[in-house]
Design a protein around this motif. Structure first.
Motif, PDB file in Angstrom:
ATOM      1  N   TYR A 175       0.848  -1.187   0.000  1.00  0.00           N
ATOM      2  CA  TYR A 175       0.000   0.000   0.000  1.00  0.00           C
ATOM      3  C   TYR A 175       0.883   1.236   0.000  1.00  0.00           C
ATOM      4  CZ  TYR A 175      -3.413   3.527   1.025  1.00  0.00           C
ATOM      5  OH  TYR A 175      -4.182   4.659   0.924  1.00  0.00           O
ATOM      6  N   HIS A 176       0.545   2.204  -0.855  1.00  0.00           N
ATOM      7  CA  HIS A 176       1.299   3.446  -1.006  1.00  0.00           C
ATOM      8  C   HIS A 176       0.520   4.596  -0.382  1.00  0.00           C
ATOM      9  CE1 HIS A 176       1.954   7.204  -3.351  1.00  0.00           C
ATOM     10  NE2 HIS A 176       3.222   6.848  -3.348  1.00  0.00           N
ATOM     11  N   ASN A 177       1.168   5.340   0.483  1.00  0.00           N
ATOM     12  CA  ASN A 177       0.498   6.425   1.202  1.00  0.00           C
ATOM     13  C   ASN A 177       0.551   7.761   0.484  1.00  0.00           C
ATOM     14  OD1 ASN A 177       3.495   6.337   2.306  1.00  0.00           O
ATOM     15  ND2 ASN A 177       2.768   8.428   2.621  1.00  0.00           N
ATOM     16  N   HIS A 178      -0.403   8.616   0.838  1.00  0.00           N
ATOM     17  CA  HIS A 178      -0.324  10.048   0.590  1.00  0.00           C
ATOM     18  C   HIS A 178      -0.320  10.715   1.966  1.00  0.00           C
ATOM     19  CE1 HIS A 178      -1.271   8.644  -3.419  1.00  0.00           C
ATOM     20  NE2 HIS A 178      -0.854   9.816  -3.880  1.00  0.00           N
ATOM     21  N   ASP A 179      -0.842  11.909   2.096  1.00  0.00           N
ATOM     22  CA  ASP A 179      -0.830  12.540   3.415  1.00  0.00           C
ATOM     23  C   ASP A 179      -2.089  12.256   4.223  1.00  0.00           C
ATOM     24  OD1 ASP A 179      -2.305  14.045   1.599  1.00  0.00           O
ATOM     25  OD2 ASP A 179      -1.715  15.971   2.449  1.00  0.00           O
ATOM     26  N   GLY A 180      -3.179  11.850   3.563  1.00  0.00           N
ATOM     27  CA  GLY A 180      -4.419  11.591   4.285  1.00  0.00           C
ATOM     28  C   GLY A 180      -4.325  10.469   5.288  1.00  0.00           C
ATOM     29  N   GLU A 181      -3.400   9.541   5.068  1.00  0.00           N
ATOM     30  CA  GLU A 181      -3.236   8.402   5.972  1.00  0.00           C
ATOM     31  C   GLU A 181      -2.628   8.794   7.324  1.00  0.00           C
ATOM     32  OE1 GLU A 181      -3.164   6.787   1.777  1.00  0.00           O
ATOM     33  OE2 GLU A 181      -2.390   8.540   2.837  1.00  0.00           O
ATOM     34  N   PHE A 182      -2.229  10.060   7.460  1.00  0.00           N
ATOM     35  CA  PHE A 182      -1.619  10.506   8.714  1.00  0.00           C
ATOM     36  C   PHE A 182      -2.599  11.316   9.565  1.00  0.00           C
ATOM     37  CE2 PHE A 182       1.676   9.384   5.813  1.00  0.00           C
ATOM     38  CZ  PHE A 182       2.562   8.674   6.615  1.00  0.00           C
ATOM     39  N   ALA A 183      -3.861  11.303   9.166  1.00  0.00           N
ATOM     40  CA  ALA A 183      -4.902  11.888  10.020  1.00  0.00           C
ATOM     41  C   ALA A 183      -4.957  11.106  11.330  1.00  0.00           C
ATOM     42  CB  ALA A 183      -6.253  11.826   9.305  1.00  0.00           C
ATOM     43  N   THR A 184      -5.274  11.799  12.406  1.00  0.00           N
ATOM     44  CA  THR A 184      -5.311  11.157  13.723  1.00  0.00           C
ATOM     45  C   THR A 184      -6.618  10.391  13.907  1.00  0.00           C
ATOM     46  OG1 THR A 184      -3.910  12.875  14.678  1.00  0.00           O
ATOM     47  CG2 THR A 184      -5.212  11.543  16.210  1.00  0.00           C
ATOM     48  N   VAL A 185      -6.473   9.124  14.278  1.00  0.00           N
ATOM     49  CA  VAL A 185      -7.616   8.253  14.551  1.00  0.00           C
ATOM     50  C   VAL A 185      -7.383   7.590  15.902  1.00  0.00           C
ATOM     51  CG1 VAL A 185      -8.859   6.185  13.845  1.00  0.00           C
ATOM     52  CG2 VAL A 185      -8.118   7.837  12.129  1.00  0.00           C
ATOM     53  N   ASP A 186      -8.258   7.861  16.845  1.00  0.00           N
ATOM     54  CA  ASP A 186      -8.111   7.315  18.206  1.00  0.00           C
ATOM     55  C   ASP A 186      -6.728   7.587  18.785  1.00  0.00           C
ATOM     56  OD1 ASP A 186     -10.691   6.463  18.052  1.00  0.00           O
ATOM     57  OD2 ASP A 186     -10.247   4.316  18.046  1.00  0.00           O
ATOM     58  N   GLY A 187      -6.211   8.774  18.512  1.00  0.00           N
ATOM     59  CA  GLY A 187      -4.957   9.203  19.130  1.00  0.00           C
ATOM     60  C   GLY A 187      -3.699   8.882  18.370  1.00  0.00           C
ATOM     61  N   ASP A 188      -3.809   8.147  17.284  1.00  0.00           N
ATOM     62  CA  ASP A 188      -2.629   7.764  16.504  1.00  0.00           C
ATOM     63  C   ASP A 188      -2.873   8.021  15.020  1.00  0.00           C
ATOM     64  OD1 ASP A 188      -0.866   6.632  18.550  1.00  0.00           O
ATOM     65  OD2 ASP A 188      -2.404   5.070  18.733  1.00  0.00           O
ATOM     66  N   PRO A 189      -1.800   8.157  14.230  1.00  0.00           N
ATOM     67  CA  PRO A 189      -1.992   8.296  12.784  1.00  0.00           C
ATOM     68  C   PRO A 189      -2.721   7.077  12.213  1.00  0.00           C
ATOM     69  CG  PRO A 189       0.251   8.878  13.406  1.00  0.00           C
ATOM     70  CD  PRO A 189      -0.378   8.248  14.617  1.00  0.00           C
ATOM     71  N   ALA A 190      -3.613   7.330  11.283  1.00  0.00           N
ATOM     72  CA  ALA A 190      -4.383   6.239  10.691  1.00  0.00           C
ATOM     73  C   ALA A 190      -3.486   5.170  10.082  1.00  0.00           C
ATOM     74  CB  ALA A 190      -5.337   6.793   9.633  1.00  0.00           C
ATOM     75  N   ILE A 191      -2.342   5.572   9.517  1.00  0.00           N
ATOM     76  CA  ILE A 191      -1.457   4.592   8.896  1.00  0.00           C
ATOM     77  C   ILE A 191      -0.948   3.579   9.908  1.00  0.00           C
ATOM     78  CG2 ILE A 191       0.652   5.991   9.165  1.00  0.00           C
ATOM     79  CD1 ILE A 191      -0.260   3.760   6.136  1.00  0.00           C
TER      80      ILE A 191
END
Length: 254
Positions: free
Chosen positions: A134-150
């Motif tokens: 899986y290749h990331n962009h910047d959206g995968e670093f949004a915070t989800v439950d206190g941690d980056p989504a990635i």
């Protein structure tokens, strides 16, 4: 040994058939190429001939997730089989999902749903002798439950799901790219070497943005990464861009 490839997206504005683009990549000095959508546009034997005459390996291929799963139910098997067959004939052993909309990383439930999808695909591809990443962009670093989504995504996927880190977009998302590679070294075989101007959120040439390329290359080496893949999302001069990118990566590897 770390090899150097180019993502063909950097050349998408050139009106030329894929074999001619591969000639440009070969003249620029790369070891390999990461295919994108144009892999469908030329006869496979012509593409293979271009790879051969330029001494290029097929590093990987970006494949939209829809090419592997989002087909009508009656066509799903054929859709998957067609993609796998094309990659097999081109000598591609790693298929990379290059993009999912940011909405997939806005909640824990959404991330968990993506993880399940990727696990299913990784299992299906593994049965065919192929790897999924899986290749990331910047959206995968949004915070989800206190941690980056990635981090949640990688924590909830099987080890068969690789991680192609795009270090430029990781930096734009607020991460330390080298530390990210260190932390997930066992999942990473390919690193996208892209630079960004963080303040503007724009892709720029390597060395013109905020990326610490030397630290990224050091971490990639430590992780046993197979490929550094150069990419520039929107170069003004695509040929000059890939030539400069190749020199920058070779210099960083020296």
């Amino acid at each position: 040994m770390v090899n150097v490839a180019v993502q063909l997206y950097a050349l998408r504005s050139l009106d030329a058939p894929l074999p001619e683009l591969l000639d440009l990549v070969g003249r620029a000095g790369y070891d390999g190429v990461e295919f994108a959508y144009r892999a469908r546009e030329s006869p496979t034997d012509e593409v293979l001939a271009a790879l051969d005459r330029n001494g290029l390996d097929a590093a990987s291929a970006h494949v939209p997730i829809e090419a592997l799963e989002d087909a009508p139910p009656e066509a799903l098997e054929a859709h998957f089989d067609e993609t796998v067959d094309r990659c097999d004939r081109l000598g591609v052993d790693t298929l990379v999902v290059p993009w999912l909309d940011p909405e997939h990383f806005e909640s824990a439930a959404a991330v968990d749903a993506v993880a399940a999808r990727l696990d299913d695909l990784a299992g299906a591809l593994d049965a065919e002798g192929l790897r999924l990443a899986y290749h990331n962009h910047d959206g995968e670093f949004a915070t989800v439950d206190g941690d980056p989504a990635i981090e949640r995504l990688l924590g909830r996927t099987d080890d068969r799901v690789g991680f192609e880190v795009d270090v430029g977009w990781a930096l734009a998302g607020g991460a330390d790219p080298a530390a990210l590679i260190d932390r997930h070294a066992d999942r990473i075989t390919h690193v996208h070497a892209a630079d960004v101007d963080v303040a503007r959120g724009e892709s720029v040439a390597l060395g013109e943005g905020d990326l610490d390329l030397d630290s990224v290359v050091a971490s990639a080496r430590g992780a046993g990464v197979e490929w550094l893949v150069y990419e520039h999302d929107d170069p003004a001069d695509p040929v000059a861009s890939i030539e400069r990118g190749e020199r920058a990566l070779r210099d960083a590897l020296d």
